[in-house]
Design a protein around this motif. Structure first.
Motif: not given
Length: 609
Positions: A200-207, A262-264, A244-252
């Motif tokens: 997959t290219h969907f990082m959320e699916e990889a989780l 580092n929640v997912l 994943p977008r949620i990790s990018i948001l967490s970093q911000k």
């Protein structure tokens, strides 16, 4: 073979005919029975090659692969291995074999000797599993891309394999379809012990996986739990991937001083945001509202659609109503998104914009029917694209199509010529018969370079020898070479790795800024629409459900979910925060949402890190 492992790979190497480089270069991997493994990597990293080697579609040059103790390189074992290892490919057309859906699903079980009564039960179960029961007697060729993909998944499920490999098989599905397929996969893994390999290219699916591997240039670059792999965005970026977008948001948010693990999951991140607010003594609050993007209400290249109806195979047993009274206005200057569930009519709608599908009254043989006595005159569909009246038989279709460019789903299928140059030049030569050789070469060069390819390196190559991402860029170059005023793209980023998706969207914004009046994208990716579009329309069952700024549409999450759609990550988190008294009114982009959360957290306006 150890009883714990269902698949074992030892130093596997493979190269395609005529290639100097290995597509797989020394891959060693063991997969446990019942394991859920996700495989991620950039386009061309070797993921699909790896999948095809596992059930004997390809044969390794070096190394050894065993499945259930059977050596895949031994031709005597291949039939038996394929009973136990099923693959669902990215493009469903590659595995459709029958003219009726139930026959297509029966094909696999019949070929492995399943009894007739059991085949019937498996068809019922597989169709129900992917939510396609009512299409049992349909013709696959008349289904939408997403519907075909569900049937392809059902066809493999009907074999009841021990190992299910999904090779980007959710790429073309709408959010509901993607959720349904993934739920089926999770259930098969947890309840029936089926081994899952999810490419997959969907990082959320990889989780969702127990373990993940990152492939790069034919090698396994990283291996570990999804959480371990996604801890470092910098490493992933070196392999053309992204967090994943949620990790990018967490970093911000961490960059602004908030303590965020580092929640997912959106709910967990919302709870951590609330905890940070309350630790600072903030028990509620509201951010400022998003800025409104000003678009001219009336422009020279507006699109105006009124009462548009369309039925496929009209007056036949296969008649299917695709559009049911569409009314839509797209202003010049918009970066416009069209979203909707699979089969909602999105692709049918946009194919009317450059008369690939003509209005009935524009057909040469059309004659208006007189209404019967006492009946009202029938409603006549109309479409105006700029000054072009698409209901007029005398419309200059060549001029229209030179100004309204269309890039289809799987745009690489638009390629046909012997060289990249000839492919890109074809449309321009067709629209401008008197163009000189010098002007043609200059235009083709510019178009190829605009999409990020090296003209001298690629112009003489066969388009069919290029990577998937390169093919897509060449297909886009072949459309933009005429510099159309309106550019329409149907799922332009589907199937691309994260870096490829970002590059395609950046390219479209560049074209929009420099000369393309209006860009229209059809997409199943709600985050893609939120991040890029100035306005969007939701199409449901052939009608316009809503048309507004994305953030206003995504505020209606319960209604969208009822339509089989999703909302962006930021909308999910905002909804959770609102239940606890924190109103975050962002435009749904990651950067703006982070800025608005930090604004409430800091007690005043600020800029996200």
């Amino acid at each position: 073979m150890s009883q714990d492992f269902i698949i074992e790979c030892e130093n596997v190497k493979f190269s395609y005919a005529g290639s100097q480089a290995y597509a797989l270069n020394g891959v060693s991997l063991k997969v446990k029975r019942g394991e859920f493994l996700s495989v991620i990597g950039h386009n061309g990293s070797g993921k699909s090659t790896f999948a095809r080697l596992l059930n004997g579609l390809l044969e390794a040059d070096e190394g050894k692969i065993t499945v259930l103790g059977l050596d895949v390189s031994d031709s005597k074992n291949v039939v038996e291995i394929r009973k136990h290892v099923g693959i669902v490919f990215q493009n469903p057309d590659n595995q459709m074999v029958a003219s009726i859906v139930e026959d297509d699903i029966a094909f696999g079980p019949e070929n492995i000797g399943v009894e007739r009564e059991e085949i019937g039960r498996r068809i019922d179960w597989a169709l129900k599993a992917v939510g396609m029961e009512k299409y049992r007697e349909s013709t696959p060729t008349r289904l939408s891309g997403g519907q075909k993909q569900r049937i392809a998944v059902a066809g493999v499920l009907a074999i009841k394999p021990d190992v299910l490999i999904l090779d980007e098989s959710t790429a073309m599905l709408d959010p509901k379809g993607r959720r349904e397929v993934i739920e089926v996969v999770k259930r098969l893994n947890k309840e029936e012990g089926m081994t899952i390999i999810l490419i997959t290219h969907f990082m959320e699916e990889a989780l969702l996986a127990d373990r993940a591997i990152v492939m790069n240039r034919g090698e396994i670059a990283i291996e570990g739990t999804p959480e371990e792999i996604f801890e470092s965005g910098e490493i992933l970026e070196t392999y053309n991937l992204s967090l994943p977008r949620i990790s990018i948001l967490s970093q911000k948010l961490r960059g602004a001083g908030m303590r965020i693990d580092n929640v997912l999951q959106p709910e967990k991140l919302a709870n951590q945001i609330v905890a940070n607010m309350q630790n600072k003594g903030i028990y509620g609050g509201q951010s400022s509202k998003p800025d409104k993007i000003a678009i001219n209400e009336q422009g020279e290249w507006d699109i105006d659609v009124k009462d548009l109806v369309f039925t496929y195979s009209k007056k036949s047993p296969f008649a299917t109503k695709a559009l049911n009274g569409i009314n839509l206005h797209i202003s010049e200057g918009e970066f416009f998104g069209i979203i909707g569930h699979t089969g909602s009519g999105k692709s049918t709608l946009v194919q009317h914009f450059n008369a690939l599908i003509k209005l009935p009254q524009a057909e040469k043989k059309y004659k208006a029917k007189k209404p019967k006595k006492g009946q009202l005159n029938p409603v006549i569909s109309s479409i105006f694209v700029g000054q072009f009246d698409l209901g007029n038989k005398k419309c200059d279709w060549r001029a229209l199509r030179s100004q309204v460019g269309m890039v289809f789903q799987y745009p690489e299928y638009q390629l046909f010529a012997e060289s990249v140059f000839a492919d890109v030049a074809f449309g321009l030569k067709n629209f401008k018969k008197d163009i000189s050789a010098e002007e043609l070469e200059q235009a083709v060069r510019e178009s190829i370079e605009v999409v990020g390819l090296d003209y001298n390196e690629i112009k003489d190559k066969s388009p069919f020898d290029l990577s998937g991402g390169q093919k897509r860029r060449v297909a886009i170059a072949g459309v933009i070479v005429t510099k159309p005023h309106i550019l329409i793209l149907d799922e332009p980023a589907a199937g691309l790795d994260p870096k490829g998706k970002n590059e395609i969207m950046e390219l479209l914004h560049k074209l929009h800024r420099e000369w393309c009046k209006t860009v229209i994208i059809v997409s199943h990716d709600m985050d893609e629409v939120a991040e890029n579009c100035t306005k969007a329309a939701v199409i449901s069952n052939g009608s316009v459900f809503a048309c507004d700024a994305p953030y206003k549409i995504f505020a209606r999450s319960s209604e969208l979910n009822a339509l089989g759609l999703d909302v962006p990550l930021t909308s999910k988190i905002a909804a959770q925060l609102e239940t606890q008294g924190y109103i975050i009114e962002s435009d749904c982009t990651l950067s703006d949402f982070a800025e608005k959360v930090i604004e409430v957290y800091s007690g005043g306006k600020t800029n996200a890190q």
